[in-house]
Design a protein around this motif. Structure first.
Motif, PDB file in Angstrom:
ATOM      1  N   GLU A 239       0.838  -1.206   0.000  1.00 43.17           N
ATOM      2  CA  GLU A 239       0.000   0.000   0.000  1.00 43.17           C
ATOM      3  C   GLU A 239       0.864   1.243   0.000  1.00 43.17           C
ATOM      4  N   LEU A 240       1.929   1.204   0.801  1.00 42.04           N
ATOM      5  CA  LEU A 240       2.820   2.353   0.918  1.00 42.04           C
ATOM      6  C   LEU A 240       3.469   2.676  -0.431  1.00 42.04           C
ATOM      7  N   THR A 241       3.927   1.651  -1.122  1.00 39.34           N
ATOM      8  CA  THR A 241       4.581   1.908  -2.415  1.00 39.34           C
ATOM      9  C   THR A 241       3.593   2.499  -3.407  1.00 39.34           C
ATOM     10  N   GLN A 242       2.331   2.071  -3.287  1.00 39.27           N
ATOM     11  CA  GLN A 242       1.299   2.633  -4.167  1.00 39.27           C
ATOM     12  C   GLN A 242       1.115   4.121  -3.885  1.00 39.27           C
TER      13      GLN A 242
ATOM     14  N   PHE B 216      -4.161   8.396  -3.269  1.00 43.04           N
ATOM     15  CA  PHE B 216      -3.861   9.527  -2.391  1.00 43.04           C
ATOM     16  C   PHE B 216      -4.170   9.164  -0.926  1.00 43.04           C
ATOM     17  N   MET B 217      -3.280   9.573  -0.031  1.00 46.48           N
ATOM     18  CA  MET B 217      -3.495   9.300   1.386  1.00 46.48           C
ATOM     19  C   MET B 217      -2.825  10.404   2.199  1.00 46.48           C
ATOM     20  N   PRO B 218      -3.486  10.918   3.259  1.00 41.22           N
ATOM     21  CA  PRO B 218      -2.845  11.968   4.065  1.00 41.22           C
ATOM     22  C   PRO B 218      -1.565  11.445   4.736  1.00 41.22           C
ATOM     23  N   ALA B 219      -0.648  12.382   4.981  1.00 44.47           N
ATOM     24  CA  ALA B 219       0.665  12.023   5.520  1.00 44.47           C
ATOM     25  C   ALA B 219       0.555  11.270   6.850  1.00 44.47           C
ATOM     26  N   ARG B 220      -0.431  11.686   7.656  1.00 40.92           N
ATOM     27  CA  ARG B 220      -0.548  11.073   8.976  1.00 40.92           C
ATOM     28  C   ARG B 220      -0.891   9.590   8.878  1.00 40.92           C
ATOM     29  N   ALA B 221      -1.726   9.293   7.899  1.00 43.54           N
ATOM     30  CA  ALA B 221      -2.130   7.896   7.719  1.00 43.54           C
ATOM     31  C   ALA B 221      -0.943   7.050   7.273  1.00 43.54           C
ATOM     32  N   THR B 222      -0.140   7.592   6.374  1.00 44.99           N
ATOM     33  CA  THR B 222       1.018   6.819   5.934  1.00 44.99           C
ATOM     34  C   THR B 222       1.989   6.625   7.091  1.00 44.99           C
TER      35      THR B 222
ATOM     36  N   MET C  19       5.410   8.404  16.093  1.00 45.67           N
ATOM     37  CA  MET C  19       5.528   9.429  15.080  1.00 45.67           C
ATOM     38  C   MET C  19       5.913  10.722  15.781  1.00 45.67           C
ATOM     39  N   ASP C  20       6.937  11.398  15.297  1.00 51.48           N
ATOM     40  CA  ASP C  20       7.326  12.637  15.981  1.00 51.48           C
ATOM     41  C   ASP C  20       6.467  13.814  15.511  1.00 51.48           C
ATOM     42  N   ALA C  21       6.743  14.993  16.054  1.00 49.63           N
ATOM     43  CA  ALA C  21       5.889  16.155  15.809  1.00 49.63           C
ATOM     44  C   ALA C  21       5.826  16.519  14.331  1.00 49.63           C
ATOM     45  N   SER C  22       6.897  16.232  13.598  1.00 48.41           N
ATOM     46  CA  SER C  22       6.895  16.595  12.183  1.00 48.41           C
ATOM     47  C   SER C  22       6.380  15.458  11.300  1.00 48.41           C
ATOM     48  N   GLY C  23       5.853  14.399  11.911  1.00 50.24           N
ATOM     49  CA  GLY C  23       5.222  13.326  11.161  1.00 50.24           C
ATOM     50  C   GLY C  23       6.168  12.215  10.733  1.00 50.24           C
ATOM     51  N   HIS C  24       7.422  12.271  11.177  1.00 45.07           N
ATOM     52  CA  HIS C  24       8.365  11.203  10.858  1.00 45.07           C
ATOM     53  C   HIS C  24       8.264  10.080  11.878  1.00 45.07           C
ATOM     54  N   VAL C  25       8.541   8.873  11.396  1.00 46.05           N
ATOM     55  CA  VAL C  25       8.493   7.730  12.299  1.00 46.05           C
ATOM     56  C   VAL C  25       9.843   7.595  13.003  1.00 46.05           C
ATOM     57  N   GLN C  26       9.777   7.474  14.311  1.00 47.49           N
ATOM     58  CA  GLN C  26      10.990   7.379  15.120  1.00 47.49           C
ATOM     59  C   GLN C  26      10.868   6.198  16.057  1.00 47.49           C
ATOM     60  N   GLN C  27      11.985   5.794  16.636  1.00 52.54           N
ATOM     61  CA  GLN C  27      11.871   4.811  17.711  1.00 52.54           C
ATOM     62  C   GLN C  27      12.842   5.128  18.836  1.00 52.54           C
ATOM     63  N   MET C  28      12.419   4.743  20.046  1.00 48.73           N
ATOM     64  CA  MET C  28      13.309   4.924  21.204  1.00 48.73           C
ATOM     65  C   MET C  28      13.168   3.706  22.104  1.00 48.73           C
ATOM     66  N   GLY C  29      14.197   3.478  22.928  1.00 50.20           N
ATOM     67  CA  GLY C  29      14.188   2.333  23.844  1.00 50.20           C
ATOM     68  C   GLY C  29      13.014   2.439  24.808  1.00 50.20           C
ATOM     69  N   MET C  30      12.446   1.314  25.215  1.00 45.39           N
ATOM     70  CA  MET C  30      11.284   1.312  26.090  1.00 45.39           C
ATOM     71  C   MET C  30      11.599   1.973  27.433  1.00 45.39           C
TER      72      MET C  30
END
Lengths: 311, 320
Positions: free
Chosen positions: B61-64, B71-77, B195-206
């Motif tokens: 779906e993402l590649t599509q 079309f899909m809003p950024a938040r959904a992706t 997801m951070d404030a600018s909409g990017h996906v991030q990760q941090m240790g639990m």
């Protein structure tokens, strides 16, 4: 003499809005004296005491404790003052000892040894580690006194200290206060609206009414009221005969006690009492008793403060 | 000053009420843990295949979307990306979905069960610590000793903050212990994907994530304590202080939402108390920044504490 004065009150005034609750009080309290502060409810006693210990701001005038201004140098002045305002205030969920510890932590230089000392002084050794909620009113009063004495103050201020105490408790408190004043040279200030207590406790009494100082007198001055005329009551056999004799001799000074078949009162100089007795005896009246009726403190008090109309 | 704080601590911890609150926290953590454990669906034997399938579908779906076919809003992706990363992590670390560890349990407890309650409990103590002295009359003891009123108030403030830290520590320890017993301490290196404030996906240790959440929670706790203190000195009633500070906690966000059409909405205290919005998910009202919120919070903090201090210092302790 100046260094014998423990507390000086100068033109002390409290205004709230446009009402003057305490109006220009001035008096001194020397060391070693139990000083009574007497007045009807609403006269301004508690307000004055609260100003003395910094709970209420002073509108005008000043309070000096050992020469230190309470308003300007509050912390220094308070080191000399122990007080119980209204009730002995205690944390009921703490033990008696913890309450004293709490108090000691707030008074710089108070050692744990002193806590044990005051506990002994008020005789609470056996119950001091119990929670205060298990204490009787008398025990709470004792603990309150221990709190007030903990930092070895030279001035002890107690507002209505006998409220809610039984006669034994009042007597105990009275003895304690007299001893503190006499033996430790403490200045003790006690407020009350009960005259009978003041009579037994105090060396000097200030009477206030409607925020104003009515008089500061020693107890004996207050009781004699400075009056020359004394009321004397005669118990006689034949009241009608006695009345006619006395009316002839002391016109206008006879107070007939209508309610009693054998009592007549005279308001005359002490020097003339023997004359009255002689006249009665010579006139054939049997006299069973003669007694001087001094004006009670209560009457004096009511006279001075008016009939308790709240302004 | 240390003596005064010792006094306040004694009055907090020698009270039954405090320990009831502590027991309540532990009980809620325990109960939540037991409920979660008993309602947990046992992982199906082929969860790995199912997860793999879901991931592949999401990737397609993402590649599509990226190829502009759909079309899909950024938040959904971003949401889809988060799901993919989570799945990949779970597959590679052999964690069946919806399987808890002590770490994720601790984080869930803070977010879903205890976070707000902790603030409520701290508000109970904060609302009572000043007003309670007035209603019991013991304020007269404090204010007739050689201590300034400012020091008395400060000692109470500090003791309340110590209590707040204590309650957070209790919650963390209880969650870790109960979570550990129920789920084990494995996978301490587990990460949290967001997801951070600018909409990017991030990760941090639990584990850093848990502490980040508690840190953000303590900011709003600090403001609630400040409100409780202010109300305490104004009304001198524990009930009013506790009620208003707790109420503010619950209606604060609603108020911000209701007034969102006004431009001054962002100056409302409650729009700014949750600083986590700048790290996770993005701000409540667009255009707000972390710096802006910190400045607003500092101004509120100074004004409210200044008012408490002024009232506490100046007002007469009249007849009770």
């Amino acid at each position: 003499m100046a260094d014998q004065i423990a507390v000086q009150i100068r033109n002390l005034t409290k205004r709230v809005g446009n009402k003057t609750i305490v109006d220009g009080l001035s008096f001194d309290i020397p060391k070693g004296e139990v000083f009574g502060f007497l007045g009807p409810n609403g006269a301004g006693k508690t307000t004055t005491i609260r100003m003395m210990v910094g709970l209420i701001s002073i509108s005008e005038g000043q309070v000096l404790v050992q020469g230190i201004d309470v308003e300007k140098n509050f912390s220094q002045a308070m080191q000399h003052v122990g007080c119980i305002v209204e009730n002995p205030e205690l944390y009921k969920f703490l033990s008696g000892y913890q309450n004293l510890k709490h108090m000691a932590r707030m008074s710089p230089g108070t050692m744990d040894a002193r806590i044990d000392e005051v506990v002994k002084l008020v005789g609470l050794q056996n119950r001091i580690h119990d929670k205060v909620k298990t204490y009787s009113l008398g025990m709470r009063q004792r603990l309150g006194l221990a709190q007030a004495l903990l930092h070895q103050p030279s001035v002890l201020i107690l507002d209505e200290p006998t409220n809610g105490l039984d006669p034994a408790g009042i007597r105990e408190l009275r003895d304690n206060l007299r001893r503190l004043a006499r033996e430790e040279g403490m200045a003790v200030i006690v407020s009350s609206h009960l005259l009978s207590e003041m009579e037994l406790m105090c060396d000097r009494i200030a009477v206030i009414a409607q925020g104003k100082l009515v008089s500061v007198q020693t107890l004996s001055d207050l009781m004699s009221g400075g009056e020359r005329h004394v009321i004397t009551s005669f118990e006689v056999g034949d009241k009608a005969l006695a009345l006619s004799i006395l009316n002839r001799l002391f016109k206008d000074h006879v107070v007939d006690d209508d309610n009693h078949p054998h009592l007549i009162s005279l308001k005359i100089d002490k020097e003339r009492i023997p004359d009255a007795i002689q006249a009665l005896v010579e006139g054939g009246v049997r006299v069973y008793g003669v007694s001087a009726v001094t004006k009670t403190l209560e009457e004096t008090f009511l006279e001075m403060t008016g009939d308790g109309i709240i302004a | 000053m240390l003596n005064l704080i010792a006094n306040e601590n004694m009055k907090i911890y020698r009270r039954m009420r405090t320990w009831i609150l502590v027991i309540l926290i532990v009980a809620i953590v325990l109960l939540t843990g037991i409920l979660m454990k008993t309602h947990e669906a046992p992982p199906s034997s082929n969860w790995r295949t199912a997860l793999q399938a879901q991931t592949t579908q999401l990737q397609q779906e993402l590649t599509q979307v990226q190829g502009k076919h759909v079309f899909m809003p950024a938040r959904a992706t971003a949401g889809m990306e988060i799901q993919i990363k989570k799945n990949q992590y779970e597959i590679s670390h052999n964690i069946a979905p919806a399987q808890y560890t002590a770490w994720s349990f601790t984080s869930t407890i803070e977010q879903r069960a205890i976070g707000v309650l902790l603030t409520v409990f701290v508000a109970i103590v904060a609302g009572d610590i000043v007003a309670g002295e007035f209603s019991s009359g013991t304020i007269k003891l404090l204010l007739t000793r050689p201590q300034t009123r400012a020091r008395i108030l400060l000692s109470k403030y500090v003791a309340t903050l110590i209590f707040a830290v204590f309650m957070m520590a209790v919650t963390i320890v209880a969650s870790l212990v109960i979570g550990g017993v129920l789920y084990g301490f494995a996978n301490a290196s587990q990460t949290y994907v967001y997801m951070d404030a600018s909409g990017h996906v991030q990760q941090m240790g639990m584990i850093p994530y848990i502490f980040t959440n508690y840190a953000f929670n303590s900011v709003s706790m600090l403001m609630t304590v400040t409100i409780a203190f202010m109300i305490s000195t104004i009304f001198r009633s524990s009930a009013i202080a506790i009620a208003i500070s707790i109420l503010s906690l619950f209606i604060g966000n609603t108020l911000v939402a209701v007034l969102s059409s006004y431009s001054w909405d962002k100056y409302i205290l409650f729009a700014n108390t949750d600083l986590s919005q700048y790290v996770f998910n993005g701000p409540l009202i667009s255009g707000m920044t972390m710096t802006f919120s910190i400045i607003v919070l500092v101004v509120y903090f100074i004004v409210m504490n200044g008012l408490s201090w002024f009232l506490f210092k100046k007002r007469d302790v009249a007849l009770t």
